[in-house]
Every structure is written in structure tokens, then in C-alpha cells.
Design a protein around this motif. Structure first.
Motif, PDB file in Angstrom:
ATOM      1  N   ARG A 181       0.855  -1.184   0.000  1.00  0.00           N
ATOM      2  CA  ARG A 181       0.000   0.000   0.000  1.00  0.00           C
ATOM      3  C   ARG A 181       0.894   1.237   0.000  1.00  0.00           C
ATOM      4  NH1 ARG A 181      -5.504  -0.346   1.350  1.00  0.00           N
ATOM      5  NH2 ARG A 181      -5.442   1.854   0.735  1.00  0.00           N
ATOM      6  N   SER A 194       1.057   5.688  -0.882  1.00  0.00           N
ATOM      7  CA  SER A 194       0.345   6.938  -1.090  1.00  0.00           C
ATOM      8  C   SER A 194       1.318   7.973  -1.611  1.00  0.00           C
ATOM      9  CB  SER A 194      -0.279   7.437   0.221  1.00  0.00           C
ATOM     10  OG  SER A 194      -0.818   8.734   0.034  1.00  0.00           O
ATOM     11  N   GLY A 204     -13.148   4.875  -8.496  1.00  0.00           N
ATOM     12  CA  GLY A 204     -13.843   4.411  -7.308  1.00  0.00           C
ATOM     13  C   GLY A 204     -15.230   3.884  -7.559  1.00  0.00           C
ATOM     14  N   SER A 218      -5.885   4.890  -7.414  1.00  0.00           N
ATOM     15  CA  SER A 218      -7.172   5.566  -7.252  1.00  0.00           C
ATOM     16  C   SER A 218      -7.026   6.713  -6.262  1.00  0.00           C
ATOM     17  CB  SER A 218      -8.245   4.591  -6.762  1.00  0.00           C
ATOM     18  OG  SER A 218      -9.497   5.249  -6.611  1.00  0.00           O
ATOM     19  N   ASP A 262      -9.561   7.322  -4.350  1.00  0.00           N
ATOM     20  CA  ASP A 262     -10.574   6.920  -3.385  1.00  0.00           C
ATOM     21  C   ASP A 262      -9.996   5.808  -2.510  1.00  0.00           C
ATOM     22  OD1 ASP A 262     -12.734   5.738  -2.049  1.00  0.00           O
ATOM     23  OD2 ASP A 262     -14.142   6.197  -3.655  1.00  0.00           O
ATOM     24  N   ASP A 263      -9.582   6.181  -1.293  1.00  0.00           N
ATOM     25  CA  ASP A 263      -8.911   5.226  -0.419  1.00  0.00           C
ATOM     26  C   ASP A 263      -9.838   4.085   0.004  1.00  0.00           C
ATOM     27  OD1 ASP A 263      -6.346   4.772   0.481  1.00  0.00           O
ATOM     28  OD2 ASP A 263      -6.750   5.532   2.493  1.00  0.00           O
ATOM     29  N   ASP A 264     -11.120   4.391   0.243  1.00  0.00           N
ATOM     30  CA  ASP A 264     -12.067   3.336   0.620  1.00  0.00           C
ATOM     31  C   ASP A 264     -12.237   2.328  -0.514  1.00  0.00           C
ATOM     32  OD1 ASP A 264     -12.475   4.533   3.071  1.00  0.00           O
ATOM     33  OD2 ASP A 264     -14.262   5.638   2.436  1.00  0.00           O
ATOM     34  N   HIS A 265     -12.191   2.813  -1.735  1.00  0.00           N
ATOM     35  CA  HIS A 265     -12.304   1.933  -2.898  1.00  0.00           C
ATOM     36  C   HIS A 265     -11.121   0.970  -2.965  1.00  0.00           C
ATOM     37  CE1 HIS A 265     -13.247   0.599  -6.927  1.00  0.00           C
ATOM     38  NE2 HIS A 265     -12.121   1.086  -7.407  1.00  0.00           N
ATOM     39  N   ALA A 314      -9.411  -0.127  -0.491  1.00  0.00           N
ATOM     40  CA  ALA A 314      -9.611  -1.112   0.576  1.00  0.00           C
ATOM     41  C   ALA A 314     -10.626  -2.169   0.147  1.00  0.00           C
ATOM     42  CB  ALA A 314     -10.072  -0.418   1.852  1.00  0.00           C
ATOM     43  N   ALA A 315     -11.675  -1.745  -0.569  1.00  0.00           N
ATOM     44  CA  ALA A 315     -12.684  -2.694  -1.050  1.00  0.00           C
ATOM     45  C   ALA A 315     -12.106  -3.656  -2.079  1.00  0.00           C
ATOM     46  CB  ALA A 315     -13.867  -1.931  -1.636  1.00  0.00           C
ATOM     47  N   GLN A 327      -8.924  -4.555  -2.246  1.00  0.00           N
ATOM     48  CA  GLN A 327      -8.050  -5.470  -1.521  1.00  0.00           C
ATOM     49  C   GLN A 327      -8.866  -6.565  -0.834  1.00  0.00           C
ATOM     50  OE1 GLN A 327      -5.293  -3.683   1.239  1.00  0.00           O
ATOM     51  NE2 GLN A 327      -4.096  -5.571   1.375  1.00  0.00           N
ATOM     52  N   THR A 350      -2.661   5.176  -3.484  1.00  0.00           N
ATOM     53  CA  THR A 350      -3.579   6.289  -3.310  1.00  0.00           C
ATOM     54  C   THR A 350      -2.928   7.562  -3.851  1.00  0.00           C
ATOM     55  OG1 THR A 350      -4.450   5.299  -1.282  1.00  0.00           O
ATOM     56  CG2 THR A 350      -4.938   7.624  -1.659  1.00  0.00           C
TER      57      THR A 350
END
Length: 441
Positions: free
Chosen positions: A13, A15, A255, A282, A284-287, A289-290, A292, A320
Motif C-alpha cells: 500500500r 500513497s 472508485g 485511485s 478513493d482510499d475506501d475503494h 480497501a474494497a 483489496q 492512493t
């Protein structure tokens, strides 16, 4: 079968805001495909043996390395009739799919054909360019662990469209096992002759010729480290397409794409081998994570799960970035072999992309479609070489010759210019050769 024992997956991961981002990304992208001294020496020895002993060396290496005993080269030669029978013997679904892919690939490459041209200047001098195909091309097709009929189509069809007079294919058949899909693809692609040869010995035979295998003008097609090393060694004696590194994909997502789709897109490259590279970018950090989480969930279902896991853990990454502009910067920095723009408006990003082998635009355009049947070539520059290289195409199997025909008036005018420059270089014969054709009043 799927490997249900694989339950863990750790992906890098990163950034762009991290202080050490540049160093970490550089380390992930670093790839050195240069052979070690042992591989280089073995390849040099094989090439020397094939140059010296021809068919005898080919038979010896085929026996030793592919465990295939053959007394003569006839046993390692496949006829056009055998290729045709292989195609006709395929299950109907396979035959239909292979033919459909070949038709699409051929149609795309037909549009690539360059044309000869010329023009006449006011004084009658004619200048132009003549495009001619190579006389003979050699296609290397991997064998052994896997068979790649798609590689046959992607390498041979552009050569056929270009007008190459003779297409020679080599494919290793360890233990004498033939793959009918590969042979059927050779039939559809217009291959003229097939030899069941592999490794550095096959490359040497194509480059220098033997009593049986004709010398070619260019060698294309992927292979292992011995094949890549041999291609580099014979370059100059013949042309080559490229020295390819491991397969790679860069996906840029806004995302909004289904995480399962993107997980599988990343897997599709990672499953090639442990050195393959799959990167998702991306803002979109939540994206991320999804995606992964989807990879962890889906990995046990994959037949090549251990390879995928090793590839993603060693060379894969979820990155990110701040926004789409920064994603563009990353695209051009990485210069990926395959680029997926999984965004709402991929056309808007296109003008900012300078370096990519193939660009797959939109959420529905999986890179895997390009591997097989979309139409464009899947032989692409890797390891950042998209900065200066292009996909394999018709133009790789053709040459351009310049045309110059001077009128008396043109020779006189050009002669004065050429003579002046030649004398500035102290090349007197050049100057006088041009001056003899100058008209004197």
C-alpha cells in the motif's frame, strides 16, 4: 483446480503523500532482465554449436533439453496438412473462437498497412518512399508449461498482412507433446513451415540457418530467459521485436467500478508468473480497501493462486493519489504495458497519456479481451519501454526504402549544395562526384 489453501494476501500500500513514496515506487518498478554469466555462456555455446554443426546440433539439443529423440529433422517438421488437420479436429466451440479471434486481429492489422508514396518537384526531381515486406520472418512460440495459440495469431497475422513471403514458426514440444490449438492457430495465421524446436537453439537456427531450417530476416515472439538472451545475442544478424520483461498492468479507477472486477483484472496479469506486476491507482482510499478485500476473498478460487499471491506481494501495489491529474503523472512515469482506465470518462484522460503500450478505456474493457480477440496486438513494450516503443504491428515486418531520382536541373542545383558541404567535411570525392553533374553555362 482452485487452491483453497491460500487464505492470506498482503499487497503493498502506497500513497503519493508519503515521504518515501518515490523510493518505494522505484523499488517496485525496478526490473533487471539481464542474464547472469552462466545463462549467457550456455546460450553462447548453443549458438556456436548450431552455427558449426547445424541440424546435428539441433537434434542433440532437442533430445537433451526437450527429451525428444529424433533421428532426422523430418521428425521435427510439421507440414501445412498437419496444421490444417489440427484445426479441423478441434471441438467446434474452440474452432469458432479461434477463427473469430483471427478474423478480428487480421481486420485490425489490415488498417495498419503503410503505403509507398512519391512526389515530383518543380524541376522534375522525384522523391519518395517505397514500402516492401521482409522476405522471411521467424515466429517463436513458447511451449512446455503452457501453450499460447493467441501468441501465434498475434505474431504471425501481422507478418502475413504485411506480405512477408515466408513465415517460419518454431515451438518446443517437450516429450513430444503437440498442442492442437497452437497448430490450428498456425494454420489460420498463414504460417508456412513449423519446426518443433525451442530454446536458444531454435533462435540460433532462425538467425543463421541450418541444412533444414532457413535463415530468417526477423525473429519475433516471447520466450524464457534463454530465448531472450539468444535474441539479444543474434540481434544485428537478424532483426528482433523486443526483449520483453514480465507482463504488467496499471489500472486507474475513479472508485465506481465493481471491486470484484478490478480484483480479477489485477489477477489476470499476476497469474502469468511470479515476476508479473499488477498496480491499482485511485484517489478513493475506501475503494482501494474494497478491492483489496475482494482480492483476499477471491484468491482461493484461482487455479494459480500461489503464483498470483507471490506476484502481488512482491511486485503488486495499491496506490492512493490526490486526483486524476496525479494519476496521469503516475501513468506517464510508469509507462505500463497494459493500462486500464476504469473511469466514467476515459476519453477525457486520453490526451494526457504519453506512455502506454495499450490503453483499455472504460469499466467494461477488461485487458483480457485484448489478450485474445479485441484486435490490437498483445505483443507490447514492457518495463517502461513504452516511453520509446510501440506494439508489434504490420510495420515491424516491412522496410522502407528512400527514392531519389534527380532531373538534370535538380542534379545541378543539389550538386552545388552537396559539393559545398562535402568540401567542408574534406571529402573531395564526394564534392567532385556532385560537381560533375552541375550544368555549366
Amino acid at each position: 483446480m482452485a487452491d483453497n489453501s491460500v487464505t492470506d494476501l498482503s499487497v503493498n500500500r502506497l500513497s503519493t503523500t508519503d515521504a518515501n513514496f518515490d523510493a518505494r515506487l522505484n523499488a517496485l518498478l525496478e526490473w533487471e532482465g539481464v542474464s547472469d554469466a552462466d545463462v549467457q555462456q550456455r546460450v553462447d555455446d548453443i549458438i556456436a554449436a548450431v552455427r558449426r554443426r547445424g541440424d546435428e546440433a539441433l537434434l542433440e539439443y532437442t533430445h537433451r533439453l526437450d527429451r525428444l529423440q529424433a533421428e532426422t529433422m523430418d521428425a521435427l517438421t510439421l507440414t501445412p496438412e498437419q496444421l490444417r488437420r489440427a484445426f479441423e479436429g478441434l471441438p467446434e466451440a474452440q474452432r469458432t473462437a479461434l477463427a473469430a479471434a483471427a478474423e478480428r486481429i487480421r481486420g485490425y492489422h489490415e488498417k495498419q498497412k503503410p503505403v509507398s508514396w512519391q512526389y515530383t518537384e518543380d524541376d522534375g526531381t522525384v522523391l519518395g518512399q517505397r514500402v516492401t515486406p521482409l522476405d522471411r520472418a521467424g515466429i517463436y512460440v513458447p511451449g512446455g508449461k503452457a501453450a499460447y495459440p493467441s501468441s501465434v495469431l498475434m505474431n504471425a497475422i501481422p507478418a502475413h498482412v504485411a506480405g512477408v513471403r515466408e513465415i517460419i514458426m518454431v515451438v518446443p514440444t517437450p516429450d513430444g507433446v503437440l498442442n492442437d490449438l497452437v497448430l490450428a492457430a498456425a494454420h489460420l495465421a498463414g504460417v508456412d513451415r513449423v519446426y518443433t524446436l525451442g530454446g536458444a537453439q531454435a533462435i540460433a537456427a532462425l538467425a543463421y540457418g541450418t541444412e533444414t531450417v532457413p535463415r530468417v530476416d526477423k525473429i519475433v515472439g516471447p520466450g524464457n530467459i534463454y530465448v531472450a538472451t539468444a535474441k539479444r545475442a543474434v540481434f544485428g544478424q537478424v532483426g528482433i521485436d523486443m526483449i520483453a520483461g514480465p507482463s504488467e498492468i496499471l489500472v486507474v479507477s475513479d472508485g465506481q467500478t465493481d471491486p470484484n472486477w478490478l480484483a480479477m483484472d489485477l489477477f489476470s496479469q499476476a497469474e502469468h508468473d511470479e515476476d508479473a506486476q499488477a498496480i491499482l491507482v485511485s484517489w478513493d482510499d475506501d475503494h482501494l480497501a474494497a478491492v483489496q478485500a475482494a482480492m483476499v476473498r477471491l484468491l482461493p478460487e484461482m487455479e494459480r493462486a500461489p503464483i498470483i499471491r507471490e506476484s502481488l506481494q512482491s511486485r503488486g501495489a495499491l496506490i492512493t493519489c490526490r486526483d486524476s491529474d496525479e494519476a496521469l503523472d503516475l501513468i506517464n512515469r510508469i509507462a505500463p504495458e497494459h493500462l486500464e482506465l476504469s473511469v466514467a470518462d476515459p476519453q477525457a484522460m486520453l490526451p494526457g497519456i504519453r506512455h502506454a503500450g495499450a490503453i483499455f478505456m472504460g469499466r467494461y474493457t477488461a485487458e483480457a479481451l485484448g489478450d485474445y480477440c479485441a484486435g490490437p496486438n498483445h505483443v507490447l513494450p514492457t518495463s517502461g519501454t513504452a516511453r520509446f516503443s510501440s506494439p508489434l504491428g504490420v510495420y515491424d515486418f516491412q522496410k522502407r526504402s528512400s527514392l531519389i531520382q534527380c532531373s538534370p536541373e535538380g542534379a545541378s542545383v543539389l550538386g552545388e549544395t552537396a559539393a559545398e558541404l562535402a568540401r567542408g567535411e574534406s571529402l573531395t570525392a564526394h564534392a567532385r562526384s556532385a560537381e560533375y553533374r552541375i550544368r555549366r553555362s
